[in-house]
Scaffold this active site. Structure first.
Site, mmCIF file in Angstrom:
data_model
loop_
_atom_site.group_PDB
_atom_site.id
_atom_site.type_symbol
_atom_site.label_atom_id
_atom_site.label_comp_id
_atom_site.label_asym_id
_atom_site.label_seq_id
_atom_site.Cartn_x
_atom_site.Cartn_y
_atom_site.Cartn_z
ATOM 1 N N HIS A 154 0.834 -1.203 0.000
ATOM 2 C CA HIS A 154 0.000 0.000 0.000
ATOM 3 C C HIS A 154 0.865 1.246 0.000
ATOM 4 O O HIS A 154 2.098 1.178 -0.002
ATOM 5 C CB HIS A 154 -0.955 0.006 1.202
ATOM 6 C CG HIS A 154 -0.290 -0.064 2.545
ATOM 7 N ND1 HIS A 154 0.474 0.957 3.071
ATOM 8 C CD2 HIS A 154 -0.285 -1.040 3.497
ATOM 9 C CE1 HIS A 154 0.908 0.632 4.272
ATOM 10 N NE2 HIS A 154 0.478 -0.590 4.559
ATOM 11 N N CYS A 162 3.444 -4.922 6.553
ATOM 12 C CA CYS A 162 3.130 -4.714 5.137
ATOM 13 C C CYS A 162 4.368 -4.254 4.369
ATOM 14 O O CYS A 162 5.452 -4.096 4.920
ATOM 15 C CB CYS A 162 2.020 -3.675 4.987
ATOM 16 S SG CYS A 162 0.450 -4.164 5.714
#
Length: 491
Positions: A154, A162
């Site tokens: 992202h 992430c």
């Protein structure tokens, strides 16, 4: 000729936005999603020009490879010969955890392995500008009892398990994935590695407890390197299996199950020969390095993840952490380089283990890419399965008979007590504190970010394969097994 091709590609990209709106006009949720300008940004002209130079089509399949230690994400794209070539390399703004696979929910680890990204995993309403879900855990991970959810790639340069890019970078990557889906690709392969699987790196990490796992996924890395085709991925006996084919005397294709005994299968002779040759060369080089007492890399002693040196050089007091190029001299050499996107006003970079101040570091505003004046929406964790609405790509997948994928949509705001607990327990999109909740339809959506294609164009050849059609009438460049079908064990 190139100019005419570029114009055609630009017109095609513009037409796709219109197609997306028309396809999304079936109900109010689809209309609101089609109006999402972030998710419908066209592929930048500079990337389109690179595709023309490399003999690629706008809608041809893609494959993504990612390397933690180098803090780089590569986008590969199929050319008209049917092989994959490197389109562009993106420096990673932030990743968290250590080198090694993700094991359990809450360990802050970013996953390693081979995953399939379907349209339903694309999140146009991400709390972190745009995102896609990596699909962790896959069948192999589940066979070992590994747990975790909402592990994303992202924007926003913020990570708790992430891989975080800048908003500008994720906008380009998202657009490339979107176009490949419109071109007929059912799912693109996402291959995450601890480092480039070279003899030097394998020698440096030879004492790491994850080496057995790394040698296993290196098989898939090697298959890709020698063929420039996407490796076929299966699982059995709690192992990865790459490019397995039916045995000559078998009457039907082998059936793989991650926790079950492996069925009879073979690796095609030509491919097996190429892989053996590469591995023999790698093993010989590895043996030389070990015999010369190549220094062993230190295990993590408290650093959480890494940051590409290009970003670290623009954040006062930052370190690259577990990524390569962390020395001050190395950072000073790239300090004047143009940033591939905007670093948020506050960013939490990797710190040396003896660092006393663990508070977020205020980033210096990059001269070449000004920080956006638009206030950022609240970052709320994305919902996994059971979300209220699948969104455009997910609905498109369901309508075309591609159900079963997990949607990644922005969740509603939990009560304050729940929000605090959730922020501590989740390992996916990070959750900043003390901000109002982002709603599903933002009243003041964040401004679109400028293209960063001019800063990091790349070229190098490598490979993957083609896909089955997902949009009626669309056909892949070269027909072959779809990754969605070949990665059957992940369903």
């Amino acid at each position: 000729m190139i100019n005419r091709s570029l114009v055609r590609a630009l017109l095609a990209s513009a037409a796709l936005a219109v197609v997306g709106v028309s396809l999304a006009g079936c109900d109010t949720d689809q209309v609101s999603l089609a109006a999402n300008a972030k998710a419908n940004q066209p592929v930048p002209p500079k990337l389109l020009a690179a595709m023309v130079e490399k003999d690629m089509d706008l809608q041809s399949p893609i494959l993504i490879r990612l390397f933690k230690q180098e803090a780089e994400l590569e986008v590969w794209k199929q050319d008209r010969s049917g092989k994959f070539a490197l389109l562009k390399t993106y420096p990673i703004c932030r990743w968290s955890g250590d080198l090694g696979p993700k094991v359990r929910e809450g360990d802050r680890q970013a996953p390693e392995g081979f995953y399939a990204i379907s349209p339903a995993q694309m999140n146009p309403r991400s709390a972190y500008y745009l995102s896609f879900n990596t699909g962790f855990p896959n069948a192999y991970d589940r066979s070992l009892g590994r747990s975790g959810s909402e592990l994303m790639v992202h924007g926003d340069c913020s990570s708790r398990g992430c891989y975080a890019m800048t908003d500008e970078q994720i906008a380009e990557i998202y657009a490339l994935g979107r176009e490949s889906f419109f071109g007929g690709q059912k799912a693109f392969q996402f291959d995450a590695f601890p480092f480039r699987m070279t003899p030097v790196n394998m020698a440096k990490h030879r004492n790491n407890p994850n080496m057995a796992f790394w040698k296993m996924i290196k098989e898939g890395y090697d298959h890709f390197e020698v063929t420039h085709q996407e490796p076929k991925v299966d699982f059995c006996d709690k192992h990865y299996v790459f490019d397995a084919a039916k045995a000559p005397d078998a009457k039907r294709d082998p059936v793989f199950e991650a926790s079950a005994k492996c069925p009879a299968y073979v690796i095609p002779d030509e491919l097996a020969s190429l892989v053996r040759e590469k591995q023999a060369q790698d093993d010989a080089e590895y043996a030389k390095l070990v015999s010369k007492d190549t220094p062993v890399a230190k295990l993590n002693t408290g650093i959480d993840g890494g940051m590409n040196k290009l970003f670290a050089s623009h954040v006062p007091g930052a370190s690259t952490g577990l990524s390569d190029g962390g020395d001050e001299q190395g950072l000073s050499l790239v300090a004047n380089s143009r940033l591939p996107g905007t670093i948020p006003g506050t960013v939490n970079p990797p710190h040396a283990p003896d660092a006393k101040d663990q508070q977020p570091v205020v980033a210096a505003a990059p001269a070449s890419v000004p920080a956006t004046a638009t206030p950022a929406p609240t970052r709320v964790a994305s919902a996994a399965s059971g979300a209220q609405s699948d969104g455009f790509f997910s609905s498109l997948a369901h309508k075309m008979g591609l159900g079963g994928a997990t949607a990644d949509t922005t969740a509603t705001t939990p009560p304050p007590a729940q929000a605090t607990a959730s922020a501590k327990s989740k390992t996916g999109e990070a959750k900043p504190k003390a901000k109002p909740a982002e709603t599903r339809q933002a009243a003041n959506p964040p401004a679109l970010k400028p293209s960063i294609s001019g800063s990091q164009s790349a070229s190098d050849p490598s490979a993957s394969s083609s896909k089955d059609a997902i949009v009626a009438g669309a056909q892949p460049i070269v027909s072959s097994n779809s990754f969605d079908n070949r990665f059957s064990a992940t369903k």
